[in-house]
Design a protein around this motif. Structure first.
Motif, mmCIF file in Angstrom:
data_model
loop_
_atom_site.group_PDB
_atom_site.id
_atom_site.type_symbol
_atom_site.label_atom_id
_atom_site.label_comp_id
_atom_site.label_asym_id
_atom_site.label_seq_id
_atom_site.Cartn_x
_atom_site.Cartn_y
_atom_site.Cartn_z
ATOM 1 N N ARG A 1 3.932 20.835 -8.075
ATOM 2 C CA ARG A 1 4.627 22.098 -7.834
ATOM 3 C C ARG A 1 5.128 22.735 -9.122
ATOM 4 N N ALA A 2 5.601 21.932 -10.050
ATOM 5 C CA ALA A 2 6.080 22.478 -11.328
ATOM 6 C C ALA A 2 4.926 23.120 -12.094
ATOM 7 N N GLY A 3 3.786 22.476 -12.111
ATOM 8 C CA GLY A 3 2.610 23.043 -12.757
ATOM 9 C C GLY A 3 2.143 24.314 -12.056
ATOM 10 N N ALA A 4 2.211 24.324 -10.720
ATOM 11 C CA ALA A 4 1.823 25.522 -9.966
ATOM 12 C C ALA A 4 2.740 26.691 -10.303
ATOM 13 N N ASP A 5 4.042 26.433 -10.441
ATOM 14 C CA ASP A 5 4.977 27.498 -10.829
ATOM 15 C C ASP A 5 4.665 28.031 -12.221
ATOM 16 N N ASN A 6 4.346 27.126 -13.142
ATOM 17 C CA ASN A 6 4.016 27.531 -14.509
ATOM 18 C C ASN A 6 2.769 28.422 -14.526
ATOM 19 N N TYR A 7 1.740 28.036 -13.786
ATOM 20 C CA TYR A 7 0.514 28.832 -13.768
ATOM 21 C C TYR A 7 0.685 30.130 -12.978
ATOM 22 N N PHE A 8 1.578 30.125 -11.978
ATOM 23 C CA PHE A 8 1.890 31.375 -11.282
ATOM 24 C C PHE A 8 2.534 32.365 -12.248
ATOM 25 N N TYR A 9 3.431 31.860 -13.097
ATOM 26 C CA TYR A 9 4.071 32.704 -14.112
ATOM 27 C C TYR A 9 3.016 33.297 -15.056
ATOM 28 N N LEU A 10 2.084 32.464 -15.517
ATOM 29 C CA LEU A 10 1.026 32.947 -16.415
ATOM 30 C C LEU A 10 0.090 33.933 -15.711
ATOM 31 N N GLU A 11 -0.183 33.685 -14.435
ATOM 32 C CA GLU A 11 -1.026 34.610 -13.669
ATOM 33 C C GLU A 11 -0.364 35.983 -13.555
ATOM 34 N N ILE B 1 11.562 41.923 -15.491
ATOM 35 C CA ILE B 1 11.301 40.996 -14.392
ATOM 36 C C ILE B 1 10.679 39.711 -14.924
ATOM 37 N N GLN B 2 9.787 39.847 -15.899
ATOM 38 C CA GLN B 2 9.113 38.664 -16.434
ATOM 39 C C GLN B 2 10.072 37.753 -17.182
ATOM 40 N N TYR B 3 10.874 38.303 -18.091
ATOM 41 C CA TYR B 3 11.701 37.449 -18.938
ATOM 42 C C TYR B 3 13.043 37.071 -18.311
ATOM 43 N N CYS B 4 13.652 37.965 -17.555
ATOM 44 C CA CYS B 4 14.964 37.653 -16.963
ATOM 45 C C CYS B 4 14.843 36.898 -15.653
ATOM 46 N N PHE B 5 13.839 37.238 -14.850
ATOM 47 C CA PHE B 5 13.722 36.629 -13.532
ATOM 48 C C PHE B 5 12.544 35.680 -13.418
ATOM 49 N N SER B 6 11.702 35.619 -14.423
ATOM 50 C CA SER B 6 10.572 34.683 -14.506
ATOM 51 C C SER B 6 9.700 34.691 -13.259
ATOM 52 N N LYS C 1 11.935 30.361 -12.207
ATOM 53 C CA LYS C 1 12.960 29.623 -12.948
ATOM 54 C C LYS C 1 14.337 30.170 -12.591
ATOM 55 N N TRP C 2 15.286 29.272 -12.368
ATOM 56 C CA TRP C 2 16.635 29.694 -11.985
ATOM 57 C C TRP C 2 17.569 29.818 -13.176
ATOM 58 N N LEU C 3 17.317 29.130 -14.258
ATOM 59 C CA LEU C 3 18.239 29.127 -15.398
ATOM 60 C C LEU C 3 18.413 30.503 -16.043
ATOM 61 N N PRO C 4 17.356 31.299 -16.271
ATOM 62 C CA PRO C 4 17.590 32.632 -16.851
ATOM 63 C C PRO C 4 18.478 33.522 -15.982
ATOM 64 N N ILE C 5 18.392 33.371 -14.673
ATOM 65 C CA ILE C 5 19.216 34.187 -13.776
ATOM 66 C C ILE C 5 20.683 33.799 -13.916
ATOM 67 N N ILE C 6 20.970 32.507 -13.950
ATOM 68 C CA ILE C 6 22.354 32.041 -14.098
ATOM 69 C C ILE C 6 22.902 32.443 -15.467
ATOM 70 N N PHE D 1 19.012 34.418 -7.383
ATOM 71 C CA PHE D 1 19.160 32.969 -7.553
ATOM 72 C C PHE D 1 18.865 32.242 -6.247
ATOM 73 N N ILE D 2 19.369 32.750 -5.146
ATOM 74 C CA ILE D 2 19.134 32.106 -3.850
ATOM 75 C C ILE D 2 17.649 32.155 -3.501
ATOM 76 N N ALA D 3 16.987 33.273 -3.788
ATOM 77 C CA ALA D 3 15.549 33.381 -3.515
ATOM 78 C C ALA D 3 14.753 32.366 -4.336
ATOM 79 N N VAL D 4 15.092 32.209 -5.621
ATOM 80 C CA VAL D 4 14.403 31.231 -6.463
ATOM 81 C C VAL D 4 14.693 29.813 -5.976
ATOM 82 N N PHE D 5 15.944 29.548 -5.619
ATOM 83 C CA PHE D 5 16.329 28.226 -5.126
ATOM 84 C C PHE D 5 15.555 27.877 -3.860
#
Length: 187
Positions: free
Chosen positions: A57-67, A86-91, A95-100, A177-181
């Motif tokens: 799942r972590a790899g899928a999220d990474n490749y979704f970001y690149l896609e 949207i890309q850098y702040c909300f990834s 990713k939840w850390l940039p939002i927090i 944040f809730i949506a990403v979580f």
């Protein structure tokens, strides 16, 4: 290809196509640069599907970001550049850390503006009272979470405008944040 395909530190040129390729194993890219955004989008989608198939799942999220980044690069300039937020702040919701960090940065910065500009006063008393640094930070947190206890209030037009923006944007960031979580932990 009946095996896994992995690329590392590769620069993909302009003439890349895997539209009709059949890959039975895993696909992966590490530290690769794509000159053609369409190639980045297609290859990242294939890698995302491969990771989902194998439970990564972590790899899928990474490749979704690149896609999604490859898809953004193919858009017109007036859509491409505003979407950088949207890309850098909300990834793209991966990713939840940039939002927090954005939320805490907004709260801290707003608190500094309230404190430096003396834009807050005590409710029910003389509104010219000066609020301390920590009181301004407290008001900023209460405003961003939309609690509104009522012990402090903005007294100038700019502090009222800032408080309204902070409440709206703070509520929006919590929703993000809730949506990403939910996306990350309910898959």
């Amino acid at each position: 290809v009946n095996r896994s395909v992995f690329f590392s530190d590769v620069n993909f040129g302009r003439d890349i196509s895997i539209e009709h390729a059949f890959i039975n194993g895993r696909v992966g890219f590490k530290s690769c640069y794509f000159y053609e955004p369409y190639g980045q989008e297609v290859l990242s989608r294939r890698a995302k599907i491969s990771c989902e198939k194998f439970g990564d799942r972590a790899g899928a999220d990474n490749y979704f970001y690149l896609e999604m980044a490859g898809r953004r690069k193919r858009k017109k300039w007036f859509v491409k550049y505003p979407e950088l937020l949207i890309q850098y702040c909300f990834s793209y919701g991966t990713k939840w850390l940039p939002i927090i960090l954005l939320w805490f940065g907004m709260v801290f910065t707003s608190g500094i503006f309230y404190w430096i500009g003396h834009g807050l006063g005590f409710s029910g008393q003389d509104k010219s009272n000066v609020v301390s640094f920590w009181g301004a930070q407290y008001f900023s947190i209460v405003t961003a979470t939309t609690l509104g206890y009522g012990d402090y209030q903005p007294i100038f037009w700019w502090s009222k405008l800032l408080a309204g923006f902070e409440a709206s944007f703070g509520m929006f960031l919590w929703a993000c944040f809730i949506a990403v979580f939910v996306r990350k932990y309910m898959r």
